[in-house]
Design an enzyme around this catalytic site. Structure first.
Site, short mmCIF file in Angstrom:
data_model
loop_
_atom_site.label_atom_id
_atom_site.label_comp_id
_atom_site.label_asym_id
_atom_site.label_seq_id
_atom_site.Cartn_x
_atom_site.Cartn_y
_atom_site.Cartn_z
N GLU A 95 -11.63 0.15 55.13
CA GLU A 95 -11.93 1.20 56.30
C GLU A 95 -11.06 2.22 56.27
O GLU A 95 -9.66 1.84 56.47
CB GLU A 95 -12.40 0.61 57.64
CG GLU A 95 -12.83 1.57 58.56
CD GLU A 95 -13.20 0.98 59.92
OE1 GLU A 95 -13.57 -0.21 59.69
OE2 GLU A 95 -13.08 1.59 60.88
N LYS A 290 -13.69 -5.38 67.89
CA LYS A 290 -13.73 -5.18 66.59
C LYS A 290 -12.65 -4.29 66.02
O LYS A 290 -12.09 -4.60 64.96
CB LYS A 290 -15.00 -4.61 66.30
CG LYS A 290 -15.46 -4.15 64.88
CD LYS A 290 -14.81 -2.93 64.24
CE LYS A 290 -15.38 -2.84 62.76
NZ LYS A 290 -14.76 -1.77 62.04
N ASP A 306 -6.99 -17.16 56.50
CA ASP A 306 -8.30 -17.30 56.41
C ASP A 306 -8.75 -16.43 57.53
O ASP A 306 -8.85 -16.83 58.59
CB ASP A 306 -8.60 -18.85 56.60
CG ASP A 306 -10.12 -19.14 56.63
OD1 ASP A 306 -10.89 -18.10 56.78
OD2 ASP A 306 -10.73 -20.25 56.57
N HIS A 403 -11.32 10.01 62.20
CA HIS A 403 -12.22 9.15 61.36
C HIS A 403 -12.62 9.80 60.25
O HIS A 403 -12.52 9.73 59.14
CB HIS A 403 -13.12 8.56 62.30
CG HIS A 403 -13.73 7.53 61.59
ND1 HIS A 403 -13.22 6.18 61.61
CD2 HIS A 403 -14.77 7.31 60.95
CE1 HIS A 403 -13.92 5.24 61.14
NE2 HIS A 403 -14.79 5.84 60.48
C1 MEV Z 1 -14.02 1.35 64.34
O1 MEV Z 1 -13.74 0.54 63.18
C2 MEV Z 1 -13.28 0.82 65.59
C3 MEV Z 1 -13.53 1.40 66.94
O2 MEV Z 1 -14.90 1.26 67.04
C4 MEV Z 1 -12.73 0.52 67.86
C5 MEV Z 1 -13.06 1.01 69.07
O3 MEV Z 1 -14.01 1.65 69.47
O4 MEV Z 1 -12.12 0.72 70.07
C6 MEV Z 1 -12.92 3.01 66.94
#
Ligand code: MEV
Length: 448
Positions: A95, A290, A306, A403
């Protein structure tokens, strides 16, 4: 429009004895079965082979039916100050924005005291699940009788681990019949030191199961039915709530002031609200966590651990109070901003891939040959840093700006932009908003 291909539907694509084929036979079978342009598919697969045959063989033998290698970038995030030691953290991830975000967060905290991390516990768990039809008190007295033997019969497995200070910590008998009729467990706890310990734990458990079953057959107080204990399975648990690490950053609210944080008091409050939202709202908590796992998985992968085990354990921990919630927490009290994570991480720095994969060895050396406890701290910090970077963007500029800047290169590569085109377009998008269509338009404009 979807075109139904009769040919494909009737294609015979099952095979037996595949694993016995040589690597090139496997590839030829795949090409003949699935690919229309066999030559370019073959060239692609071969282009990813390492030219060093010994190195390629090492990778081939990690799994069954290897045909080629699948690359992920290995990046590094420098300037991490953790408990007064400097680290450059290796991250394997696809990513685009993750390494950049980690590097920004490390730099931000570098002059604000860095990260503090501490391992709270290191206990791992394994269970023998079995079915027993009979009197529970008799089972309890059998367990008391057989427990020393369960331990002594694993001596050959535990010898080395015990010499280093680890081993079996305890074995308990657990009555689970209120959940499932006749279901009981041997619930064992282990200390596996610098090893992740899966093989060690599973070997101990299989030995417990065999001793337990055999000894039951000659336990005098049991009836014939009671003697007939049925072992369902013996396996470690990836839920490790007693293998916990905590990492933290804190500073005076006024010290949060920086180029992107002109009003630190407002930032601190908004940041805290963002964390509170993830604490109470599952839809947000999953995305919030995430983002944490973006940092955690990348280091876990780079260090040969792992990541599926870590993911499973972490998300179960996020639901430990009956509702899925944030793994990080924030307080703003008495003028102090504090942000922390508490997370279960079962990691190893010896055994498994750690002594096999050359890039894993490289990553561990970069981390100054950490113990498993050191690595737990580093990984937790990577997760916290990632979450800090994400929340900082989300609560200020929004996530898309950074991003999409990072994603720009992916779009340029997708359109096979030349080096000259890249330089021009990167310059152009320093002053313009990056969207997929804006990039496409700009490429078309240049090419006209
Ligand atoms: C993207 O990979 C992760 C985010 O969505 C985490 C978040 O929203 O805190 C930017």
């Amino acid at each position: 429009m979807f075109v139904f291909s009769k040919n494909k539907t009737h294609m015979r694509n099952t095979i037996s004895g595949f694993s016995k084929f040589s690597k090139s036979e496997k590839i030829e079978w795949l090409l003949n079965t699935y690919f229309s342009d066999k030559d370019s598919a073959r060239t692609l697969v071969q282009r990813y082979w390492n030219t060093d045959e010994k190195l390629q063989k090492l990778h081939d033998e990690f799994i069954e039916n290897t045909i080629t290698n699948y690359y992920l970038p290995l990046g590094v995030a420098p300037n991490f100050l953790i408990n007064d030691t400097f680290y450059t953290i290796p991250m394997a991830i696809e990513e685009s924005s993750v390494v950049a975000a980690a590097s920004k967060a490390s730099k931000f905290w570098l002059n604000r005291g860095g990260f503090k991390a501490e391992v709270l516990s290191t206990e791992k768990i394994g269970q023998v699940h079995f079915i027993y039809k009979g009197d529970f008190e008799k089972l309890q007295s059998f367990f008391a009788h057989v427990k020393p033997k369960l331990i002594s019969e694993t001596a050959s497995i535990t010898k080395n681990m015990e010499r280093r200070g680890g081993g079996i910590l305890d074995i308990e008998l657990r009555d689970k019949t209120s959940d499932l009729p006749n279901y009981y467990q041997l619930h064992a706890t282990f200390e596996t030191l610098d090893a992740m310990g899966a093989n060690f734990i599973n070997s101990c458990l299989e030995q417990f199961a065999s001793t337990f079953k055999n000894e039951a057959q000659s336990f005098e107080n049991f009836t014939t039915e009671e003697k007939n204990i049925s072992i369902v399975m013996s396996i470690l648990s990836n839920y490790v709530p007693q293998c916990l690490v905590r990492a933290e950053v804190s500073c005076k609210v006024e010290d949060l002031k920086s180029k992107d944080i002109p009003n630190p008091e407002e930032f601190a409050q908004k940041f805290k609200q963002a964390v509170q939202i993830a604490e109470v709202e599952t839809y947000r908590a999953v995305t919030h966590n995430k983002g944490i796992m973006n940092g955690i998985d990348a280091v876990v992968l780079a260090t040969g651990n792992d990541f599926r085990a870590v993911e499973a354990g972490v998300h179960a921990y996020a639901s430990k109070d009956g509702k899925y919630s944030s793994l990080t927490h924030c307080s703003v009290e008495n003028g102090i901003f504090k942000f922390w994570i508490e997370i279960p991480l079962a990691l190893g720095t010896v055994g498994g891939l750690t002594s096999l994969h050359p890039l894993v060895k490289f990553s561990l050396e970069m981390l100054q040959k950490p113990t498993a406890k050191d690595l737990m701290k580093i990984v937790a910090v990577a997760g916290l840093a990632q979450n800090f970077a994400a929340l900082k963007s989300l609560t200020t500029t929004g996530i898309q700006e950074g991003h999409m800047k990072m994603h720009l290169m992916n779009i340029l590569n997708q359109f096979e932009a030349t080096e000259t085109e890249k330089v021009k377009l990167i310059e152009h998008f320093k002053k313009n908003v990056v969207t997929h269509s804006a990039v496409v338009e700009a490429i078309e404009r240049i090419r006209k």
